[in-house]
Design an enzyme around this catalytic site. Structure first.
Site, mmCIF file in Angstrom:
data_model
loop_
_atom_site.group_PDB
_atom_site.id
_atom_site.type_symbol
_atom_site.label_atom_id
_atom_site.label_comp_id
_atom_site.label_asym_id
_atom_site.label_seq_id
_atom_site.Cartn_x
_atom_site.Cartn_y
_atom_site.Cartn_z
ATOM 1 N N HIS A 72 0.844 -1.192 0.000
ATOM 2 C CA HIS A 72 0.000 0.000 0.000
ATOM 3 C C HIS A 72 0.878 1.240 0.000
ATOM 4 C CE1 HIS A 72 -4.153 -1.597 1.455
ATOM 5 N NE2 HIS A 72 -3.603 -2.380 0.558
ATOM 6 N N TYR A 201 -9.545 5.688 6.601
ATOM 7 C CA TYR A 201 -9.839 6.123 7.962
ATOM 8 C C TYR A 201 -10.883 7.234 7.879
ATOM 9 C CZ TYR A 201 -5.611 3.785 9.751
ATOM 10 O OH TYR A 201 -4.650 2.861 10.104
ATOM 11 N N PRO A 293 -4.689 0.598 18.333
ATOM 12 C CA PRO A 293 -4.397 0.100 16.981
ATOM 13 C C PRO A 293 -4.523 1.140 15.878
ATOM 14 C CG PRO A 293 -6.560 -0.636 17.710
ATOM 15 C CD PRO A 293 -5.926 0.021 18.890
ATOM 16 N N LYS A 297 0.872 0.188 14.914
ATOM 17 C CA LYS A 297 2.236 0.186 15.415
ATOM 18 C C LYS A 297 2.617 -1.029 16.259
ATOM 19 C CE LYS A 297 3.874 3.790 13.574
ATOM 20 N NZ LYS A 297 3.290 3.244 12.353
ATOM 21 N N TYR A 385 3.423 6.865 9.884
ATOM 22 C CA TYR A 385 2.682 5.673 9.508
ATOM 23 C C TYR A 385 3.602 4.619 8.884
ATOM 24 C CZ TYR A 385 -1.598 3.099 8.453
ATOM 25 O OH TYR A 385 -2.606 2.155 8.447
#
Length: 391
Positions: A72, A201, A293, A297, A385
């Site tokens: 991704h 998200y 979550p 991580k 991220y």
């Protein structure tokens, strides 16, 4: 039974550490309280940072990941029915993440350990770590109905929050930092292709929604729900209706529905145990730290811990210097706290706290607008991220 490194726990951290030590020519024994089937099927994290992907490849454990994992190059943020894509490679010099479930990582590492590595004992319950501050710590464990002792030069506790390793650190030496959140995630697995090719998200006045995936044919989705929610109190239809509501966009994007095969609720908390080392006992992964979550991580922090330990032990063997081993806790905690900060930022950015005043709602929207319109803010998210450097 004797070894150089006794590893408690055969999750991804313990298994990867065993592999790294094997490749470095250092012997180790892994003790796992559960059976092999349980370890290979427990559902956990599914996002691997760039650094984790690189480590697995270098360790010889990346072949199936590269064949079946889903690279991704970004995520999508949604708010106020708007969509904004964060382009990871463009913002981080080419870094990305990989969608590859923890269950699959464990399967790959178990196969390598059983084929090439040292002893891996399933259904071997660690009972206690003794003599952590001596030159020869031991792990007492129960296996095949009888108690035994594993004599070690070092012990690494990869046995999670409820394991025995952390209990061997004297309480007077410990500082604990933690925060619990008044909400959790209702997560589902569904036999339907993901409705988007990257993670989504969504910040909504009713709470967060997250679109993820396990494979091209299996979707993983989450809803923010009140703390203590019973997953079975939500019908399948109610879950899909709520997901559609929170993912709604101005351009008419559609969420595909399918049979839900699993549902569960995950609590949200942040936790750090300092120090991560006592004598010759080293803590790694959830034994030392937990993150909500939202920032993906948890598994990646555990990988950073065991990479740091393996490098430090190899350095001592090659040079005679214990400098890196002595710095283990400090080195790991720098990365841990950056990950805690990032996970907290993502959590407070995307979740709506119960009874949040309108002021906080507007702040969330302002923070999302800042990311969508500022390269600097967007880069900070992308760097966090895709992962902080190991060591």
């Amino acid at each position: 039974m004797r070894t150089t490194v006794g590893i408690i726990g055969a999750g991804p951290a313990g298994l990867l550490l065993a592999r790294l030590l094997h490749n470095a020519g250092i012997d180790a024994v892994v003790l796992e309280s559960r059976d092999r089937a349980y370890v290979e099927h427990r559902q956990r994290a599914g996002i691997l940072e760039q650094g984790t992907v690189d480590v697995l490849r270098a360790a010889g454990a990346g072949e199936r990941m590269d064949r079946e994992g889903l690279r991704h190059d970004g995520i999508e943020l949604r708010y106020e029915r708007k969509r904004h894509r964060v382009d990871f490679p463009a913002l981080t010099g080419g870094r990305s993440v990989m969608v590859y479930a923890q269950t699959e990582v464990c399967k790959d590492l178990i196969a390598l350990q059983l084929k090439e590595g040292g002893p891996l004992l399933f259904e071997a319950e660690a009972l206690a770590v003794e003599g952590a501050d001596s030159d020869r710590p031991v792990v007492r464990f129960r296996h095949e109905g009888r108690e035994d002792v594993l004599e070690c030069e070092y012990v690494v506790g990869c046995d999670g929050f409820w394991g025995v390793a952390r209990k061997a650190v004297p309480e007077e030496l410990v500082r604990v930092f933690e925060r619990t959140y008044p909400f959790g995630w209702l997560g589902i697995l569904a036999d339907v292709p993901p409705s988007h090719d990257e993670l989504v998200y969504a910040r909504h006045d009713r709470g967060l929604a997250l679109l993820s995936m396990r494979s091209p044919s299996v979707s993983r989705l989450y809803l923010q729900v009140p703390e203590g929610t019973d997953a079975e109190s939500w019908s399948d239809e109610e879950i899909w209706d709520e997901l559609e509501r929170r993912f709604e966009t101005e351009d008419g994007w559609a969420l595909e529905r399918g049979p839900i095969t699993q549902k569960s609720v995950t609590p949200m908390r942040s936790y750090v145990h300092e120090p991560m080392r006592h004598g010759r006992l080293f803590l790694a992964g959830d034994a030392a730290h937990i993150v909500p979550p939202t920032g993906a991580k948890g598994l990646n922090l555990a990988v950073g811990d065991v990479v740091t330990f393996a490098r430090a032990l190899t350095h001592q063997r090659d040079t005679g210097s214990a400098e890196l081993l002595d710095a283990y806790s400090e080195t790991c905690l720098r990365r841990v706290w950056q990950a805690e900060r990032f996970s907290y930022d993502m959590t407070t950015l995307l979740h709506r706290a119960p009874d949040a005043p309108p002021f906080e709602d507007r702040l969330q929207i302002a923070r999302l607008e800042r990311i969508a319109t500022s390269t600097a803010a967007e880069t900070d998210l992308a760097e966090g991220y895709t992962g902080f450097p190991f060591g």
